[in-house]
Design a protein around this motif. Structure first.
Motif, PDB file in Angstrom:
ATOM      1  N   PHE A  48     -15.289 -53.674  24.612  1.00 56.31           N
ATOM      2  CA  PHE A  48     -15.260 -54.651  25.710  1.00 56.31           C
ATOM      3  C   PHE A  48     -16.245 -55.797  25.527  1.00 56.31           C
ATOM      4  CE2 PHE A  48     -13.741 -50.652  27.498  1.00 56.31           C
ATOM      5  CZ  PHE A  48     -12.560 -51.045  28.111  1.00 56.31           C
ATOM      6  N   GLY A  49     -17.137 -55.659  24.552  1.00 56.30           N
ATOM      7  CA  GLY A  49     -18.095 -56.726  24.295  1.00 56.30           C
ATOM      8  C   GLY A  49     -19.112 -56.914  25.395  1.00 56.30           C
ATOM      9  N   VAL A  50     -19.463 -55.843  26.096  1.00 54.48           N
ATOM     10  CA  VAL A  50     -20.453 -55.936  27.169  1.00 54.48           C
ATOM     11  C   VAL A  50     -21.534 -54.886  26.963  1.00 54.48           C
ATOM     12  CG1 VAL A  50     -18.748 -56.795  28.815  1.00 54.48           C
ATOM     13  CG2 VAL A  50     -19.230 -54.345  28.698  1.00 54.48           C
ATOM     14  N   GLY A  51     -22.656 -55.099  27.603  1.00 55.23           N
ATOM     15  CA  GLY A  51     -23.752 -54.138  27.592  1.00 55.23           C
ATOM     16  C   GLY A  51     -24.519 -54.243  28.886  1.00 55.23           C
ATOM     17  N   GLY A  52     -25.382 -53.294  29.101  1.00 55.62           N
ATOM     18  CA  GLY A  52     -26.187 -53.307  30.332  1.00 55.62           C
ATOM     19  C   GLY A  52     -26.758 -51.940  30.632  1.00 55.62           C
ATOM     20  N   GLY A  53     -27.433 -51.847  31.778  1.00 58.22           N
ATOM     21  CA  GLY A  53     -27.990 -50.571  32.194  1.00 58.22           C
ATOM     22  C   GLY A  53     -26.905 -49.579  32.547  1.00 58.22           C
ATOM     23  N   LEU A  54     -27.182 -48.297  32.269  1.00 60.83           N
ATOM     24  CA  LEU A  54     -26.178 -47.254  32.470  1.00 60.83           C
ATOM     25  C   LEU A  54     -26.686 -46.185  33.422  1.00 60.83           C
ATOM     26  CD1 LEU A  54     -24.971 -46.701  28.779  1.00 60.83           C
ATOM     27  CD2 LEU A  54     -23.856 -48.053  30.563  1.00 60.83           C
ATOM     28  N   GLY A  55     -25.776 -45.627  34.182  1.00 59.62           N
ATOM     29  CA  GLY A  55     -26.067 -44.480  35.045  1.00 59.62           C
ATOM     30  C   GLY A  55     -24.781 -43.756  35.336  1.00 59.62           C
ATOM     31  N   GLU A  56     -24.799 -42.419  35.308  1.00 58.69           N
ATOM     32  CA  GLU A  56     -23.553 -41.677  35.486  1.00 58.69           C
ATOM     33  C   GLU A  56     -23.239 -41.484  36.958  1.00 58.69           C
ATOM     34  OE1 GLU A  56     -20.996 -37.929  33.757  1.00 58.69           O
ATOM     35  OE2 GLU A  56     -23.090 -38.139  33.181  1.00 58.69           O
ATOM     36  N   LEU A  57     -21.951 -41.592  37.275  1.00 56.45           N
ATOM     37  CA  LEU A  57     -21.431 -41.315  38.601  1.00 56.45           C
ATOM     38  C   LEU A  57     -20.725 -39.972  38.581  1.00 56.45           C
ATOM     39  CD1 LEU A  57     -19.882 -44.848  39.247  1.00 56.45           C
ATOM     40  CD2 LEU A  57     -22.086 -44.003  40.069  1.00 56.45           C
ATOM     41  N   GLY A  58     -20.706 -39.282  39.701  1.00 54.13           N
ATOM     42  CA  GLY A  58     -20.136 -37.943  39.753  1.00 54.13           C
ATOM     43  C   GLY A  58     -18.631 -37.937  39.575  1.00 54.13           C
ATOM     44  N   SER A  59     -18.130 -36.858  39.000  1.00 53.59           N
ATOM     45  CA  SER A  59     -16.688 -36.650  38.878  1.00 53.59           C
ATOM     46  C   SER A  59     -16.436 -35.190  38.552  1.00 53.59           C
ATOM     47  CB  SER A  59     -16.098 -37.533  37.781  1.00 53.59           C
ATOM     48  OG  SER A  59     -14.699 -37.316  37.662  1.00 53.59           O
ATOM     49  N   GLN A  60     -15.271 -34.687  38.970  1.00 50.35           N
ATOM     50  CA  GLN A  60     -14.948 -33.284  38.755  1.00 50.35           C
ATOM     51  C   GLN A  60     -14.539 -33.020  37.308  1.00 50.35           C
ATOM     52  OE1 GLN A  60     -15.083 -31.417  41.631  1.00 50.35           O
ATOM     53  NE2 GLN A  60     -14.275 -29.426  41.062  1.00 50.35           N
ATOM     54  N   GLN A  61     -13.617 -33.864  36.761  1.00 48.25           N
ATOM     55  CA  GLN A  61     -13.093 -33.580  35.424  1.00 48.25           C
ATOM     56  C   GLN A  61     -13.159 -34.767  34.480  1.00 48.25           C
ATOM     57  OE1 GLN A  61      -9.151 -32.001  36.232  1.00 48.25           O
ATOM     58  NE2 GLN A  61      -9.939 -29.935  36.524  1.00 48.25           N
ATOM     59  N   ASP A  62     -13.247 -36.008  34.990  1.00 44.61           N
ATOM     60  CA  ASP A  62     -13.417 -37.172  34.130  1.00 44.61           C
ATOM     61  C   ASP A  62     -14.904 -37.491  34.020  1.00 44.61           C
ATOM     62  OD1 ASP A  62     -10.619 -37.409  33.914  1.00 44.61           O
ATOM     63  OD2 ASP A  62     -10.540 -38.569  35.781  1.00 44.61           O
ATOM     64  N   ARG A  63     -15.243 -38.591  33.338  1.00 43.90           N
ATOM     65  CA  ARG A  63     -16.640 -39.065  33.292  1.00 43.90           C
ATOM     66  C   ARG A  63     -16.637 -40.530  33.717  1.00 43.90           C
ATOM     67  NH1 ARG A  63     -19.870 -35.771  29.889  1.00 43.90           N
ATOM     68  NH2 ARG A  63     -21.680 -36.920  30.663  1.00 43.90           N
TER      69      ARG A  63
END
Length: 976
Positions: free
Chosen positions: A31-46
Motif C-alpha cells: 500500500f506504500g504507507v507506514g505509521g504507528g501500529l496497534g492491534e484491535l481485537g478480533s475473534q478469528q481475523d487480525r
C-alpha cells in the motif's frame, strides 16, 4: 440439511500468525504507507490500527479459510452503505490498483488483506450508559443497514457458527468446553429457545444481513447536547444470508450488559428497527428466543476460542460480559419478553364473563388504591416498615377493602432502592380487612387444586388462584362450586387478613405477585381478567413510558420549542414528598435540583397555612390585613445590621430583580448597571438585560443593551484568574471597568451579582471580592444588589443570606424561590431611603405579591425552617456531601472540583485536571444514568459540566449517601 462437518470446521479457525514487523512490511510493500501500529481485537481475523500522516487506517488480515467471495461481498456492502449515507469504512487501493491484496504467512498459508479507512468516533461498547434515545437511534441504524443489505448481491455460500439458523447445533457441539454447571444451564436455555423458534421458523423472511451489529461494531459520536448517537458500522466479517430478524436479535443481545433505563428500551429498539426494515409478527415471536440462542452461542464460542487460541486476550476479556448477557437473557421468560416485543400477548388471555368471587356479607367492598397519586398515601404514609398494612387498617375499619390488580403500589417502593430491584407492579388483587372474613364463589367453577392456605379454581379458560385462604371443608379437586358456595376464610396475618387473587390464562408460566415496572407490560396480559373476576374495571396499560411520551406530546402541542425542560424523555411525576419525587410507576427519585422547595415537597404545614388563608381571606396588598406586616417583620428579622427596614413583596425572582434595578436607577439618578459574566437573573426585559449566561442565551454578551456593562465572573477555579488568591486580581479588573465608566460620564447606578455564582455551578467568589466591589460602588456613588434568589434563605447553612458569609452588606437583596416553597412569592429587601424613591415613578403594588395566601406560605416556610433546623441540616449534610465527593475525587479523575456551601453546591467534571477541559458529554450522559438509578440531577454552567447539588433542605445523610453510592458506581465505569 446442513452438513455438520462444514459447520464444525468453522469452530477451530485460529487467527492469522502475523506480527507488527510483518504488518509494517505488508503496508509498505502493498500500500506504500507506514505509521504507528496497534492491534484491535478480533475473534478469528487480525485487525491493526495504522496511524499515518494522512489519517488513521485499519489493516484487516483475514483468516486463511476466508472465501474470496465473502471479501468481495464486504466491499459491495461498504459501497452500498456509503451510497445510502450510512457511515462505514472505505476500502483503499493498493499500489497495484486493487482493493484486495494477498499475504503469505511464514507457515505458507495465504491470507487476503484489506486496508480500510478508520471510522472516527468511539465504539458503543465504551459508552457506560445506554440512554433510550441512543438505543432507539442504534436500532434505527441497524434497521437501515438491514434495509440496504436486502438489495446487495452476495454469492458466498456460508455455513458458520454465527448464523443463528445453526445456533442449537453450535451450542450442542461446543457445550462440552463449559464448566458442568454452566453447561447444564446453557443447554437447557438453548433447547427451550430453539423449540420456540421452530414454531415460526418457516415464516421467517431471509436476506443478506450483517449478523454482527453489536456494541463492538457500532461507532457513535456525541450530539450537541452530549448524548452519543450511533452513526456507523464496522466489521463485515459475519455477512451471510439468513433470517432477517437475526440482525435485530444480535443487536439486542449486545445491549444486555449495558446499563439502561429498563426493558422498555428493548421494545423501543424493536419498533425503531421495524420502522426501517420491517418485522412480521412471526419475527417478533422468534426474537427473544433468538436473543437467548445468540447469548448461548456467545458463551460456548468464547470458551472454545480460548481453548484453541489461549493467547487471544480479546476473547478472554469478552468472557465475563458474554456470561452477563446470557444470564440476563435466560432470566427473562420468553412469554413475557415476546409480549413486550409484540406489544400484545401472542395468545390473549380470555376475560371472564363477569364476577367470579365475592366477600360474604360485603358483596361490594370499597376499593383501596395504593397507586402513587392515591390520597391515602399523602404526608409520607407510604414510607416505613408495615406501611401497607397501616394504610389497609385505616381504610378498612370494621369491613373489607379490595386492592385492584394492575397498580404500581407506592407502598412497595423505597427511597434509595435501585429501581431495577424494586417490584411495585401488582400482578394480583387482594381482599383485605382487620378481622377475618369469608370468601364465596359468585359463579360456577371447579376446584383445580388446593393446599395449605391456597385454592386454585378452573374458571373461564383460566385458573383463579387464591392465597391466604383457609379452604372451606368439603372442597376437593374436581369439586364444582356455584354462586354463594363458601370457599374459605381469610387467614389472620400479623396486622390484618389478606387474601390474594390472580386469574392466570396460561398456568404454565410462573407469574410473581409483583414485578418491576419494565416487566409489567409483559406480565400484565398473563393475569388479564383478575379485576373483572372481582367486579372491578380492568387496569390501564402499565406502559408508563408510552404514557409519559403521550403527555409530553400533549404539552409540546402548545408550548414553544424554547420552553426549557429537564430530560428529552422525562418520567411523569405525580407526587413529591420531602426530598423525593415519585413517578407514575411508583418510582421514587431523589431530587437534587429543586431549590424552590426548601422545606421539602408537599409539607403539611405549608398546605395547612395556605388552605387556612384561602378559607378566610385572599386579596391584594392595597387592603389592610395582619399577615403582610407579620411576614415582612419576620423576613426583616433574618437580615443583619440595622439598615434593612423596607420590604417590597412580589411574585417571583424575575420581578424582584426587575424592581431592584428600577430602585437603584431611581435612587442614584443613573442608568448604567454592571453585571457579571455567566450570570442568570430572570426573563423580563430588565432582568434579562443583566443576564449574561451563554447557555441560556448563546448571544447574551453580544446583545446586551448599552446601559449594561459586563465584569468578569470571579471564578477562582477556571476564570481568567485562578487560585485562592485570585480576589485582588478580579477586584483590579473591576476597578478598571468602573474607572472607565466613570471617565465616560457613565458612572453606574448599581452592580448586581449572585452572592454565590449559581449559574456557574455554585462557585464561591474569592474572599473579599463582593465586599470589595460594593465598597468601590459606594465610593463611585452606586449601589450593590445581591441576587439571593437561588442561594439565599439559609441554603448555605452558616448564614441565612449568602452575602453575609462574603462579608458584605449589600444595599438591596432580592429573593424568591424558597420563600414560598413553590408558592409564588418574592421580595426586595432594602433601606427606606432607597425604596421611598419608587414613588417618583408612580404607586407600587403587586396583585398577588404579599397576598394573605402568599404571606401565610412565607410564614409557614420560616416556621418550618426554624422548627426543623433546616439551616443546620444544610450545614451538616452539605459538609457530609463535600467530604464524600472529595473522597470520590481521589478515585475518579473525572471529578475536578466541588464548589459551593451547604446545600448549594456543584460537582465540576473535567477531562483533565490540568487543562480543566470540561467533560460535557460525560456530564450529559451521567445525568441520564443517574435518572435511571432514581436520582434527578442536571448539568449547569456555561459549559454544562457541573452537576447541580441544590436539593430541598430536607435532604438527609441517608439521601446523600444514596447519591454518593450511585455516583461512585457510575464513575467507576469506563467513561471515555
Amino acid at each position: 440439511m446442513t452438513d455438520p462437518s462444514r459447520l464444525r470446521a468453522t469452530y477451530s479457525l485460529g487467527r492469522p500468525g502475523i506480527d507488527e514487523r510483518d504488518v509494517a512490511a505488508l503496508l509498505r510493500e502493498r500500500f506504500g504507507v507506514g505509521g504507528g501500529l496497534g492491534e484491535l481485537g478480533s475473534q478469528q481475523d487480525r485487525n491493526f490500527l495504522v496511524t499515518t500522516p494522512g489519517g488513521r487506517r485499519v489493516l484487516k488480515v483475514f483468516q486463511a479459510a476466508t472465501d474470496p467471495a465473502l471479501v468481495r461481498g464486504q466491499l459491495a456492502v461498504m459501497s452500498a452503505l456509503a451510497t445510502h449515507g450510512i457511515v462505514a469504512p472505505e476500502p483503499l487501493r493498493g499500489l497495484d490498483g486493487e482493493f484486495v491484496q494477498e499475504w503469505t504467512a511464514a507457515d505458507g498459508t495465504s491470507h487476503l488483506v484489506l486496508l480500510l479507512t478508520f471510522v472516527e468516533g468511539r465504539q458503543l461498547v465504551d459508552v457506560p450508559y445506554l440512554s433510550a434515545r441512543t438505543a432507539r437511534g442504534l436500532a434505527t441504524l441497524g434497521g437501515s443497514v438491514c434495509r440496504v443489505l436486502a438489495g446487495v448481491g452476495f454469492d458466498a455460500e456460508r455455513v458458520f457458527q454465527w448464523d443463528l439458523r445453526h445456533s442449537l447445533d453450535v451450542v450442542r457441539d461446543l457445550a462440552g468446553v463449559l464448566p458442568p454447571e454452566r453447561r447444564t444451564a446453557v443447554l437447557a436455555v438453548a433447547e427451550r429457545a430453539w423449540a420456540e423458534v421452530a414454531e415460526v421458523a418457516d415464516d421467517l423472511p431471509w436476506q443478506l444481513i450483517h449478523a454482527d451489529i453489536t456494541d463492538d461494531n457500532v461507532v457513535v459520536r456525541d450530539d450537541p447536547d452530549g448524548l452519543p448517537r450511533a452513526v456507523g458500522v464496522i466489521d463485515f466479517g459475519d455477512l451471510t444470508r439468513s433470517w432477517r430478524v437475526g440482525e435485530l436479535a444480535v443487536l439486542l443481545a449486545s445491549m444486555l450488559h449495558h446499563d439502561h433505563d429498563d426493558l422498555g428500551v428493548l421494545t423501543a429498539m424493536a419498533d425503531a428497527f421495524a420502522a426501517e426494515a420491517g418485522l412480521t409478527a412471526a419475527e417478533r415471536r422468534a426474537l427473544w428466543p433468538l436473543v437467548q440462542l445468540r447469548a448461548a452461542v456467545l458463551v460456548v464460542s468464547g470458551w472454545q476460542q480460548l481453548a484453541i487460541d489461549p493467547g487471544n486476550d480479546y476473547a478472554r476479556e469478552r468472557g465475563d460480559h458474554e456470561w452477563t448477557v446470557f444470564e440476563v437473557a435466560a432470566g427473562l421468560p420468553s412469554a413475557v419478553m415476546t409480549t413486550l416485543l409484540l406489544g400484545a400477548p401472542a395468545v390473549p388471555a380470555p376475560l371472564p364473563a363477569g364476577r367470579l368471587l365475592a366477600v360474604r356479607g360485603q358483596p361490594h367492598p370499597a376499593v383501596l388504591s395504593l397507586a402513587a397519586d392515591s390520597a391515602v398515601l399523602d404526608d409520607g404514609a407510604w414510607l416505613g416498615a408495615g406501611a401497607e398494612d397501616r394504610v389497609i387498617r385505616a381504610a378498612a375499619g370494621d369491613g373489607v377493602v379490595v386492592l385492584p390488580q394492575g397498580e404500581f403500589r407506592l407502598t412497595r417502593s423505597t427511597p434509595g432502592a435501585d429501581p431495577a430491584h424494586s417490584a411495585p407492579y401488582s400482578l394480583l388483587a387482594e381482599f383485605a380487612g382487620v378481622r377475618a372474613f369469608e370468601v364465596e364463589a359468585a359463579t360456577t367453577m371447579v376446584v383445580a387444586s388446593l393446599g395449605p392456605d391456597a385454592l386454585d379454581l378452573a374458571a373461564g379458560g383460566g385458573v383463579l388462584r387464591l392465597r391466604g385462604l383457609a379452604v372451606a371443608p368439603g372442597l376437593r379437586p374436581g369439586t364444582p362450586v356455584g354462586p354463594g358456595t363458601l370457599l374459605g376464610t381469610a387467614v389472620a396475618g400479623p396486622s390484618c387478613c389478606r387474601v390474594t387473587v390472580a386469574l392466570q390464562g396460561d398456568a404454565t408460566v410462573p407469574v410473581p405477585d409483583f414485578c418491576p415496572r419494565d416487566r409489567a407490560v409483559g406480565y400484565a396480559p398473563l393475569v388479564a381478567g383478575t379485576n373483572t373476576a372481582l367486579g372491578l374495571p380492568e387496569p390501564a396499560s402499565p406502559d408508563v413510558r408510552a404514557t409519559a411520551h403521550a403527555e409530553q406530546r400533549r404539552r409540546d402541542a402548545f408550548l414553544p420549542d424554547s420552553t426549557e425542560r429537564y430530560y428529552r424523555e422525562p418520567p411523569e411525576f405525580v407526587r413529591g414528598w420531602r426530598s423525593y419525587l415519585v413517578d407514575t410507576a411508583a418510582g421514587v427519585h431523589l431530587d437534587l435540583v429543586n431549590n424552590v422547595t426548601a422545606i421539602g415537597h408537599s409539607h403539611p404545614a405549608l398546605r395547612a397555612a395556605v388552605d387556612g388563608a384561602l378559607r378566610r381571606l385572599n386579596t391584594n396588598s392595597r387592603f389592610l390585613y395582619r399577615l403582610l406586616a407579620d411576614y415582612s417583620e419576620r423576613l426583616l428579622a433574618t437580615t443583619w445590621g440595622t439598615g434593612y427596614d423596607s420590604v417590597l413583596l412580589v411574585n417571583s425572582g424575575t420581578e424582584a430583580v426587575d424592581l431592584a434595578l428600577r430602585l437603584a436607577k431611581l435612587a442614584t439618578g443613573r442608568n448604567q448597571v454592571i453585571t457579571h459574566r455567566e450570570g442568570y437573573h430572570g426573563w423580563s426585559e430588565a432582568s434579562d438585560a443583566v443576564t449574561t449566561s451563554a447557555y441560556d442565551n448563546p448571544n447574551a454578551l453580544a446583545t446586551r443593551p448599552d446601559w449594561v456593562s459586563v465584569a468578569e465572573a470571579p471564578n477562582p477555579y477556571r476564570g481568567v484568574h485562578r487560585g485562592p488568591e485570585a480576589g485582588p486580581a478580579y477586584l483590579a479588573d473591576f476597578d478598571r471597568l468602573l474607572d472607565g465608566l466613570t471617565a465616560r460620564d457613565a458612572a453606574p447606578a448599581a452592580v448586581i451579582m449572585e452572592s454565590i455564582l449559581g449559574n456557574a455551578g455554585g462557585v464561591v467568589p474569592p474572599a473579599g471580592y463582593f465586599a470589595g466591589i460594593t465598597d468601590a460602588l459606594h465610593r463611585a456613588g452606586g449601589l450593590s444588589i445581591a441576587d439571593e434568589v437561588q442561594v439565599g434563605f439559609g441554603r448555605t447553612g452558616d448564614t441565612f443570606w449568602a452575602a453575609r458569609a462574603e462579608g458584605v452588606e449589600p444595599d438591596i437583596i432580592v429573593c424568591a424561590k424558597a420563600m414560598g416553597n413553590g408558592f409564588p412569592l418574592g421580595a426586595v429587601i432594602t433601606r427606606s431611603e432607597i425604596s421611598s424613591v419608587l414613588g417618583q415613578a408612580g404607586m407600587f403594588f403587586s396583585t398577588t405579591g404579599g397576598s394573605p395566601a402568599a404571606c401565610a406560605a412565607g410564614l409557614a416556610v420560616l416556621d418550618v425552617m426554624e422548627r426543623e433546623d433546616l439551616m443546620g441540616n444544610a450545614r451538616e449534610v452539605g459538609a457530609h456531601l463535600r467530604r464524600g465527593v472529595d473522597e470520590l475525587a481521589g478515585r475518579h479523575p473525572l471529578v475536578g472540583a466541588m464548589h459551593g456551601r451547604g446545600l448549594y453546591q456543584g460537582i465540576e467534571l473535567v477531562l483533565d485536571r490540568e487543562s480543566l477541559a470540561p467533560a460535557v458529554a460525560d456530564t450529559a450522559l451521567l445525568c441520564e444514568a443517574l435518572l435511571g438509578r432514581g436520582i434527578v440531577d442536571q448539568a449547569t454552567s456555561e459549559r454544562q459540566n457541573v452537576l447541580k447539588i441544590k436539593p430541598p433542605m430536607t435532604l438527609s445523610r441517608a439521601d446523600a449517601d444514596w447519591f454518593l453510592e450511585v455516583l461512585d458506581d457510575l464513575l467507576g465505569k469506563e467513561w471515555k
